[in-house]
Design an enzyme around this catalytic site. Structure first.
Site, mmCIF file in Angstrom:
data_model
loop_
_atom_site.group_PDB
_atom_site.id
_atom_site.type_symbol
_atom_site.label_atom_id
_atom_site.label_comp_id
_atom_site.label_asym_id
_atom_site.label_seq_id
_atom_site.Cartn_x
_atom_site.Cartn_y
_atom_site.Cartn_z
ATOM 1 N N ASP A 1 -106.687 -90.486 15.029
ATOM 2 C CA ASP A 1 -105.849 -91.691 16.157
ATOM 3 C C ASP A 1 -105.367 -91.140 16.701
ATOM 4 O O ASP A 1 -104.684 -89.782 17.038
ATOM 5 C CB ASP A 1 -106.262 -92.839 15.404
ATOM 6 C CG ASP A 1 -106.746 -93.709 15.045
ATOM 7 O OD1 ASP A 1 -105.815 -94.199 16.382
ATOM 8 O OD2 ASP A 1 -107.781 -94.312 14.955
ATOM 9 N N HIS B 1 -101.988 -98.331 17.110
ATOM 10 C CA HIS B 1 -103.686 -98.547 16.887
ATOM 11 C C HIS B 1 -103.528 -97.845 15.143
ATOM 12 O O HIS B 1 -104.675 -97.739 14.278
ATOM 13 C CB HIS B 1 -104.207 -97.814 18.025
ATOM 14 C CG HIS B 1 -105.510 -97.472 17.183
ATOM 15 N ND1 HIS B 1 -106.607 -97.119 17.221
ATOM 16 C CD2 HIS B 1 -106.475 -98.715 17.664
ATOM 17 C CE1 HIS B 1 -107.697 -97.178 17.277
ATOM 18 N NE2 HIS B 1 -107.901 -97.865 17.696
ATOM 19 N N SER C 1 -112.632 -101.054 16.371
ATOM 20 C CA SER C 1 -111.874 -100.140 15.541
ATOM 21 C C SER C 1 -111.297 -100.652 14.244
ATOM 22 O O SER C 1 -111.669 -99.762 13.628
ATOM 23 C CB SER C 1 -110.860 -99.883 16.633
ATOM 24 O OG SER C 1 -110.244 -99.006 17.087
#
Length: 407
Positions: free
Chosen positions: A169, A201, A355
């Site tokens: 990520d 994120h 996600s």
């Protein structure tokens, strides 16, 4: 009046088929399980031959191309492609995967189809394609997810600390309160000078898997597990992206550290070079779980669309598919991913996207089969799932909503 009536009939005759074709199941709750539907990979050629601009560019706005193959074929690849007018720009080794990446400028002298034909003769185990970018599979913004997947008391049931979850990520903020008690290995495969994206994120995904918040809203579903996070995304043209070169390096690094269960909350185009990386990783025992992507289309985005990767879609609290989630016969499981409360630098906020569904499945896989093969993981996830949509496996929900084994 006859003319008006006739016009209405004609208009209805044109509009009705389009309206029917646009409908979804609108499923409102779980159903019993049924039989599987066969995988359909027929979208491969259409998808990979579509025009793509989300890729590495060279001076003059030319596309960069990547070849993935065994190191022993590198010389044959270089000789064959340079003889056809290509120029080798750099190489990168992935030793654990026993693969080498070769990066070329075709200098407008070579077409992709021609390069494929050349390699089919000169280096048949090497695969060439556009050096594509992959984007975080996140969408635009209730604590309902744990209970929905059968975790009634988050934080109470913990898995052994010997279990390590891999995460590819953006960077993870290990100073976040929900991660301070989690054992995290934090690495980067970015080159010097490359600017990583914000930590939001990666941190949100990490906490969904293993966060420790005293049973609070940021408690992960695989509490007690260790995390090995690889930062493989950088900012490109104002957006976050990870390319094949760095994603391959991240997979290689995790496998070299004996981390087999890997979460990939990003999506991008089907690509032969990426397929070669995923095939090599699967051959080394990797269990890869990926987000379906958020184009809202019948589209097998990579890596989720690759057969050896477990594809996860997102649903809301009403058991409906996230309206932007990709769908198709490659989808295997569904998990909450709409209006989830996820971690941010300032605490938490609501967000949606496939996600956020993928790490829930990764966490539950760690609880069900922490060190098993991908097929065993698939079987146990399926056995623990509650069917949604049409009976059996379907293109919107796969086998259905994954549930936890107690707690």
């Amino acid at each position: 009046m006859r003319v008006i009536a006739l016009l209405l009939i004609v208009l209805l005759g044109v509009a009705l088929p389009a309206a029917v074709g646009a409908q979804t199941t609108g499923q409102q709750g779980p159903r019993g399980q049924g039989e599987p539907t066969p995988r359909d990979d027929g979208a491969w050629e259409e998808t990979r031959n579509a025009p793509s601009t989300d890729a590495h560019r060279i001076a003059g706005n030319r596309l960069e191309y990547i070849v993935i193959g065994p190191p022993g074929q590198s010389n044959a690849v270089i000789q064959a492609l340079t003889a056809a007018g290509a120029e080798l720009r750099r190489t990168r080794d992935y030793p654990t995967l026993n693969r080498r990446g070769l990066f070329f400028d075709f200098r407008n002298r070579l077409q992709l189809a021609e390069a494929e034909r050349i390699l089919a003769q000169a280096a048949p185990q090497s695969f060439v394609d556009i050096h594509a970018f992959y984007r975080f599979a996140q969408g635009s913004p209730r604590i309902y997810a744990p209970e929905m997947v059968g975790v009634t008391q988050p934080g109470r049931c913990r898995i052994p600390g010997s279990v390590t979850l891999g995460l590819i990520d953006g960077p993870v903020d290990t100073s976040h309160p929900a991660l301070q008690a989690v054992q995290i290995t934090n690495e980067s495969v970015l080159n010097r000078g490359e600017r990583p994206p914000a930590t939001d994120h990666g941190t949100a995904i990490a906490i969904l898997m293993a966060g420790q918040d005293g049973g609070g809203p940021l408690t992960g579903l695989a509490g007690g597990a260790r995390l090995h996070a690889i930062s493989a995304f950088s900012r490109n043209a104002g957006r976050e992206a990870g390319d094949i070169e760095r994603i391959a390096a991240a997979i290689d690094r995790l496998l070299s550290r004996n981390v087999r269960l890997i979460n990939m909350s990003f999506a991008g185009p089907q690509n032969r070079a990426m397929a070669a990386v995923l095939e090599a990783a699967a051959g080394r025992g990797a269990v890869m779980i990926a987000a379906a992507g958020n184009s809202g289309r019948d589209l097998a985005s990579y890596p989720a669309g690759y057969p050896d990767v477990i594809a996860v879609t997102a649903i809301d609290a009403g058991y409906r598919r996230y309206r932007r989630a990709n769908f198709g016969t490659h989808i295997e499981f569904a998990a909450p991913g709409v209006d989830l409360f996820v971690a941010t630098r300032r605490g938490g906020s609501y967000a949606s996207g496939t996600s956020y569904a993928a790490p829930i499945v990764t966490a539950l896989a760690a609880r069900l089969a922490p060190s098993a093969s991908v097929q065993t993981v698939r079987n146990r996830l399926r056995a623990a799932s509650v069917d949604l949509g049409s009976p059996g496996r379907d293109a919107e929900f796969g086998w259905g909503l994954v549930r936890a084994p107690g707690c």
